[in-house]
Write an enzyme that holds these catalytic residues in place. Structure first.
Site, PDB file in Angstrom:
ATOM      1  N   LYS A   1     -15.984   2.195  -0.865  1.00  0.00           N
ATOM      2  CA  LYS A   1     -15.614   1.835  -2.232  1.00  0.00           C
ATOM      3  C   LYS A   1     -14.206   2.338  -2.596  1.00  0.00           C
ATOM      4  O   LYS A   1     -13.534   1.746  -3.432  1.00  0.00           O
ATOM      5  CB  LYS A   1     -16.620   2.414  -3.225  1.00  0.00           C
ATOM      6  CG  LYS A   1     -18.082   2.039  -2.996  1.00  0.00           C
ATOM      7  CD  LYS A   1     -18.367   0.618  -3.383  1.00  0.00           C
ATOM      8  CE  LYS A   1     -19.833   0.292  -3.657  1.00  0.00           C
ATOM      9  NZ  LYS A   1     -20.800   0.576  -2.603  1.00  0.00           N
TER      10      LYS A   1
HETATM   11  C1  LIG Z   1     -21.914  -0.142  -2.150  1.00  0.00           C
HETATM   12  C2  LIG Z   1     -22.359   0.161  -0.790  1.00  0.00           C
HETATM   13  C3  LIG Z   1     -22.915  -0.817   0.058  1.00  0.00           C
HETATM   14  C4  LIG Z   1     -23.182  -2.228  -0.428  1.00  0.00           C
HETATM   15  O1  LIG Z   1     -22.021  -2.958  -0.703  1.00  0.00           O
HETATM   16  P1  LIG Z   1     -22.093  -4.265  -1.620  1.00  0.00           P
HETATM   17  O2  LIG Z   1     -20.696  -4.690  -1.794  1.00  0.00           O
HETATM   18  O3  LIG Z   1     -22.725  -3.825  -2.917  1.00  0.00           O
HETATM   19  O4  LIG Z   1     -22.950  -5.253  -0.921  1.00  0.00           O
HETATM   20  C5  LIG Z   1     -23.218  -0.477   1.350  1.00  0.00           C
HETATM   21  N1  LIG Z   1     -23.027   0.776   1.819  1.00  0.00           N
HETATM   22  C6  LIG Z   1     -22.512   1.752   1.047  1.00  0.00           C
HETATM   23  C7  LIG Z   1     -22.357   3.100   1.610  1.00  0.00           C
HETATM   24  C8  LIG Z   1     -22.162   1.483  -0.281  1.00  0.00           C
HETATM   25  O5  LIG Z   1     -21.637   2.454  -1.039  1.00  0.00           O
END
Ligand SMILES: *Cc1c(COP(=O)(O)O)cnc(C)c1O
Length: 455
Positions: free
Chosen positions: A111
């Site tokens: 993120k």
């Molecule tokens: C947010 C997240 C996901 C999922 O990603 P999306 O874009 O919501 O599908 C997968 N793994 C981790 C560690 C995350 O923080």
């Protein structure tokens, strides 16, 4: 470039407004009105670039003329200066697995890659002359990434809603020990879908939205998607033959970025959607029926989501850009709890995607086997994508996206391999820090009242 809503093609927004708004006024998601394909010659040129220069070429496609190339370049340099890798991400070859590590930013999950850029975009777009209140729902990692990106911004308040007791201890601590006066952590007595629903309801309340000058940085914000497209290109160029990507999936933002990369001409074979026991995406891709059920807490909490918001963007494509049909499907979902795709629509999805559900037991087993065989510790989210990649039988090579550092999920790792994970340097004193958050009932009005009291 102009932007439209998935529910109304005649709307017309520029990058600056879609960035600030996040969600279209009709409740739909924003999409660019066209996506240009790179030619083969252009792809060869792109393959010679470092991560940041590649990012400039890709991201600028979606935000000029509002943000110019040189502005984007300085933004990316600044955004990635606090990553521990010069090229932001790293591809590791472990036996026959190509693992793309995306978690070398300040809060140890992928993120950060988009959020660090977004934090700087508010200034670059000159949006924060008036105080902005950003409200974000998190399944565990978005919140800390947003806090890290926005904690020193003078004209921004950030309210983070996480599901109470449904994220890992380290995930919570990273968010709630950040002592800045513009950051507010709220634990909602509900699950992630409840948090996301509250945020969406606030966005759809025009009066409230205007009153607090509200903005959002959830994965429905198009700016997040465009930052995530970059690493698909970067990873592909390290392999340079047709590839699959296996992606741990929750809100369908990350894997959707891969879909856009494919539309931009990247030779991707299949995008493999890896889910945990919250398998709505697996069910829709395999049966055509999109029907959210109750969220089950799992070992990969950042994927404990049933309403995968970004799926609406794919739906728009699958329904050949028919905004009326999208609106009707979303109305069905709202009124009857589901919508259904027909055979041709489903076929179109399966040309690009496959999906696998990985249970909690399998997740633990994969982490354990991977550690025994290669001495490498996978986080539980990445483990689902490794598990899904084993099931794919086509000839293309597969790149697995590593979305989080295992330290964030200490308890689960301990359960799987009986060992602790050492904290990365920046979190050595995490356990000593004081946590601050407010626990609030799963009620829109209560959350609104809390926010109004703070601003
Ligand atoms: C947010 C997240 C996901 C999922 O990603 P999306 O874009 O919501 O599908 C997968 N793994 C981790 C560690 C995350 O923080």
């Amino acid at each position: 470039m102009n932007y439209i809503s998935t529910r109304n093609k005649s709307l017309n927004f520029d990058f600056s407004s879609i960035f600030l708004r996040g969600l279209a006024p009709d409740g739909g998601l924003f999409l660019p009105d066209e996506i240009k394909k790179f030619s083969e010659i252009e792809l060869i040129e792109l393959s010679k670039l470092n991560y940041i220069d590649l990012g400039v070429e890709i991201i600028s496609k979606f935000c000029v003329p509002v943000l110019k190339k040189d502005k984007i370049k300085s933004l990316l340099h600044k955004a990635y200066s606090n990553f521990s890798l010069e090229n932001v991400v790293e591809m590791k070859k472990i036996d026959n697995i190509n693992l793309l590590e995306l978690y070398h930013g300040p809060t140890l999950a992928f993120k950060d890659i988009a959020m660090q850029v977004i934090g700087l975009m508010y200034e670059a777009l000159d949006l924060n002359k008036k105080k902005i209140n950003i409200i974000v729902a998190t399944s565990g990692d978005t919140g800390s990434a947003a806090i890290a990106a926005l904690k020193e911004k003078k004209n921004i308040n950030l309210f983070v809603l996480h599901p109470h007791e449904k994220i890992s201890n380290i995930q919570r601590k990273i968010m709630t020990t950040c002592d800045f006066s513009n950051i507010y952590n709220i634990a909602i007595k509900g699950n992630f879908d409840d948090c996301q629903k509250i945020v969406k309801q606030m966005f759809n309340d025009e009066q409230f939205r205007e009153k607090i000058n509200m903005s959002g940085v959830n994965s429905i914000n198009w700016a997040r998607i465009i930052c995530q497209i970059v690493y698909y290109f970067y990873a592909y160029f390290q392999i340079s033959s047709k590839v699959n990507f296996s992606v741990p999936t929750g809100n369908f933002g990350d894997v959707y970025a891969g879909y856009i990369a494919k539309k931009m001409g990247l030779p991707i074979d299949k995008l493999i959607v890896a889910t945990n026991e919250n398998d709505i995406l697996c069910r829709v891709i395999n049966s055509g029926e999109y029907r959210p059920t109750e969220v089950k807490p799992s070992l990969s909490p950042s994927m404990d989501i049933q309403v995968a918001s970004n799926f609406e963007r794919l739906l728009f494509d699958v329904l050949k850009g028919d905004d009326q049909k999208v609106s009707k499907s979303m109305k069905n979902l709202n009124d009857n709890g589901f919508f259904k795709l027909d055979k041709d629509e489903l076929k179109k999805i399966r040309e690009n995607f496959s999906a696998e559900r990985i249970s909690n037991a399998d997740t633990l087993r994969i982490i354990k086997d991977f550690f025994m065989n290669y001495g490498f510790i996978l986080d539980p989210h990445t483990a689902t994508a490794v598990g899904a990649s084993y099931k794919v039988k086509n000839k293309s090579k597969t790149i697995v996206l590593g979305t989080a550092h295992p330290y964030k999920f200490l308890e689960t790792i301990k359960l799987a391999i009986g060992k602790n994970v050492d904290p990365p340097r920046q979190f050595l004193d995490l356990s000593k820090k004081i946590e601050k958050f407010e626990i609030i009932d799963n009620k829109l009005e209560d959350v609104k009242r809390y926010i109004m009291g703070k601003i």
